[in-house]
Design a protein around this motif. Structure first.
Motif, PDB file in Angstrom:
ATOM      1  N   LYS A 133       0.838  -1.196   0.000  1.00 33.58           N
ATOM      2  CA  LYS A 133       0.000   0.000   0.000  1.00 33.58           C
ATOM      3  C   LYS A 133       0.876   1.251   0.000  1.00 33.58           C
ATOM      4  CE  LYS A 133      -3.596  -2.720   0.933  1.00 33.58           C
ATOM      5  NZ  LYS A 133      -4.669  -3.042  -0.014  1.00 33.58           N
ATOM      6  N   THR A 171      -9.223   2.797 -10.015  1.00 32.03           N
ATOM      7  CA  THR A 171      -9.005   1.348  -9.945  1.00 32.03           C
ATOM      8  C   THR A 171      -8.339   0.987  -8.621  1.00 32.03           C
ATOM      9  OG1 THR A 171      -6.790   1.425 -10.940  1.00 32.03           O
ATOM     10  CG2 THR A 171      -8.691   1.296 -12.438  1.00 32.03           C
ATOM     11  N   THR A 228      -5.730  -0.857  -8.170  1.00 29.84           N
ATOM     12  CA  THR A 228      -4.269  -0.733  -8.274  1.00 29.84           C
ATOM     13  C   THR A 228      -3.812   0.683  -7.982  1.00 29.84           C
ATOM     14  OG1 THR A 228      -4.192  -2.504  -9.937  1.00 29.84           O
ATOM     15  CG2 THR A 228      -2.288  -1.036  -9.799  1.00 29.84           C
ATOM     16  N   LYS A 229      -4.508   1.652  -8.573  1.00 24.48           N
ATOM     17  CA  LYS A 229      -4.151   3.054  -8.333  1.00 24.48           C
ATOM     18  C   LYS A 229      -4.453   3.464  -6.897  1.00 24.48           C
ATOM     19  CE  LYS A 229      -4.540   4.798 -13.066  1.00 24.48           C
ATOM     20  NZ  LYS A 229      -5.196   5.808 -13.951  1.00 24.48           N
ATOM     21  N   PHE A 230      -5.555   2.929  -6.361  1.00 27.29           N
ATOM     22  CA  PHE A 230      -5.908   3.271  -4.983  1.00 27.29           C
ATOM     23  C   PHE A 230      -4.870   2.727  -4.002  1.00 27.29           C
ATOM     24  CE2 PHE A 230      -8.094   2.681  -0.937  1.00 27.29           C
ATOM     25  CZ  PHE A 230      -8.681   3.929  -0.765  1.00 27.29           C
ATOM     26  N   ASN A 231      -4.434   1.497  -4.215  1.00 28.77           N
ATOM     27  CA  ASN A 231      -3.441   0.917  -3.319  1.00 28.77           C
ATOM     28  C   ASN A 231      -2.107   1.656  -3.375  1.00 28.77           C
ATOM     29  OD1 ASN A 231      -5.120  -1.067  -2.326  1.00 28.77           O
ATOM     30  ND2 ASN A 231      -4.504  -2.601  -3.837  1.00 28.77           N
ATOM     31  N   ALA A 232      -1.811   2.248  -4.523  1.00 29.25           N
ATOM     32  CA  ALA A 232      -0.548   2.990  -4.673  1.00 29.25           C
ATOM     33  C   ALA A 232      -0.674   4.441  -4.230  1.00 29.25           C
ATOM     34  CB  ALA A 232      -0.094   2.946  -6.133  1.00 29.25           C
ATOM     35  N   ALA A 233      -1.883   4.856  -3.858  1.00 31.78           N
ATOM     36  CA  ALA A 233      -2.128   6.262  -3.522  1.00 31.78           C
ATOM     37  C   ALA A 233      -1.435   6.660  -2.226  1.00 31.78           C
ATOM     38  CB  ALA A 233      -3.624   6.519  -3.408  1.00 31.78           C
ATOM     39  N   ASN A 282     -15.284   1.195  -5.599  1.00 30.79           N
ATOM     40  CA  ASN A 282     -14.516   2.375  -5.980  1.00 30.79           C
ATOM     41  C   ASN A 282     -13.922   2.962  -4.705  1.00 30.79           C
ATOM     42  OD1 ASN A 282     -16.352   4.298  -4.806  1.00 30.79           O
ATOM     43  ND2 ASN A 282     -17.639   4.149  -6.642  1.00 30.79           N
ATOM     44  N   GLU A 321      -9.667  10.441  -8.758  1.00 29.00           N
ATOM     45  CA  GLU A 321      -8.211  10.349  -8.687  1.00 29.00           C
ATOM     46  C   GLU A 321      -7.724   8.902  -8.735  1.00 29.00           C
ATOM     47  OE1 GLU A 321      -6.615  12.483  -5.390  1.00 29.00           O
ATOM     48  OE2 GLU A 321      -7.739  14.308  -5.820  1.00 29.00           O
ATOM     49  N   TYR A 322      -8.494   7.992  -8.127  1.00 28.70           N
ATOM     50  CA  TYR A 322      -8.058   6.596  -8.038  1.00 28.70           C
ATOM     51  C   TYR A 322      -9.210   5.680  -8.477  1.00 28.70           C
ATOM     52  CZ  TYR A 322      -5.057   9.259  -4.919  1.00 28.70           C
ATOM     53  OH  TYR A 322      -4.246  10.219  -4.379  1.00 28.70           O
TER      54      TYR A 322
END
Length: 266
Positions: A107, A153, A155-160, A182, A150-151
């Protein structure tokens, strides 16, 4: 005019001028904004501005016009201010010493636990009157509204790199193992996980505003802000001590020039 009198008057003239926009900001907040958060800020801003204006005026007139009684009042208030700032700075560092984010595997964000923070801060954030104001502020600020865009997906959320408030208030704790729909809608398990009581508090309508993780995120944000304020206070304290020392010299000059040894200058 002695050098100390000139410096004292000049320093207070600068702070006198600076107090005017502070008061202006407070009046602007009172007229332009109606949210609970802004109403909470407007009066402290106005009071601080007026206080600085009056103290600066007393120091400026006392130094430049040789009015020793005003200069004495100015020095007395300055000494109280120095003591109060010193005590507050020590207190701010003490109550914000505990608490930190917990890194999660895979994360980009951290999660925050209420029990990690000082007991004093926990009591404050658990106070019903404070809690209601905090929830209203979060709602007014719409801190979670843009996360979906902003996030989009998982994958993008976990990398946020979420802020403490976004991490604590806008999503359920990772221990709940909810399914990502979402950024602000999660499909929960039935029954909710007993590992974390926040799992049963989360709802897609109210998010996690009533969760302990949200309170912890707020406290982390407060901790960061208070640490910044404490550092600024140290700088201000150095300035106030220098100004106070120069003011003492100006007061001594006034008494010496009065010719009475203890009378007030004219």
């Amino acid at each position: 005019m002695g050098c100390s009198n000139f410096l004292t008057g000049f320093l207070n003239f600068v702070t006198f001028v600076l107090s005017l926009p502070i008061i202006g900001v407070g009046i602007w907040l009172a007229k332009q904004h109606n949210t609970v958060c802004i109403r909470f800020l407007q009066w402290p801003v106005i009071i601080i501005g007026v206080f600085i204006l009056l103290v600066s005026f007393a120091g400026m007139v006392g130094a430049w016009c040789r009015v020793s009684c005003l200069l004495w009042v100015y020095l007395f208030v300055m000494l109280l201010l120095i003591l109060l700032l010193f005590v507050f700075t020590i207190f701010a560092f003490a109550v914000t010493n505990a608490g930190a984010g917990h890194a999660l595997s895979g994360k980009g964000y951290k999660e925050y636990h209420l029990g990690d923070y000082s007991t004093w801060l926990q009591r404050k954030v658990d106070n019903p009157s404070y809690r209601d104001k905090i929830k209203s502020c979060l709602s007014d600020a719409k801190v979670c509204n843009n996360l979906d865009n902003e996030y989009p997906t998982l994958t993008k959320f976990n990398a946020a790199s979420l802020s403490p408030i976004e991490s604590g208030c806008c999503k359920p704790p990772s221990s709940c193992n909810f399914i990502f729909v979402n950024a602000t809608i999660w499909q929960g398990t039935s029954p909710p996980s007993a590992e974390d009581p926040d799992c049963g508090v989360w709802s897609n309508a109210n998010l996690c505003y009533n969760c302990n993780s949200c309170k912890a995120g707020i406290l982390q944000n407060i901790k960061q802000d208070w640490r910044k304020v404490a550092i600024v206070n140290i700088i201000v304290l150095v300035f106030l001590i220098i100004a106070y020392s120069v003011g003492c010299c100006a007061f001594r000059n006034n008494r010496w020039e009065s010719g009475s040894g203890g009378g007030y200058g004219k």
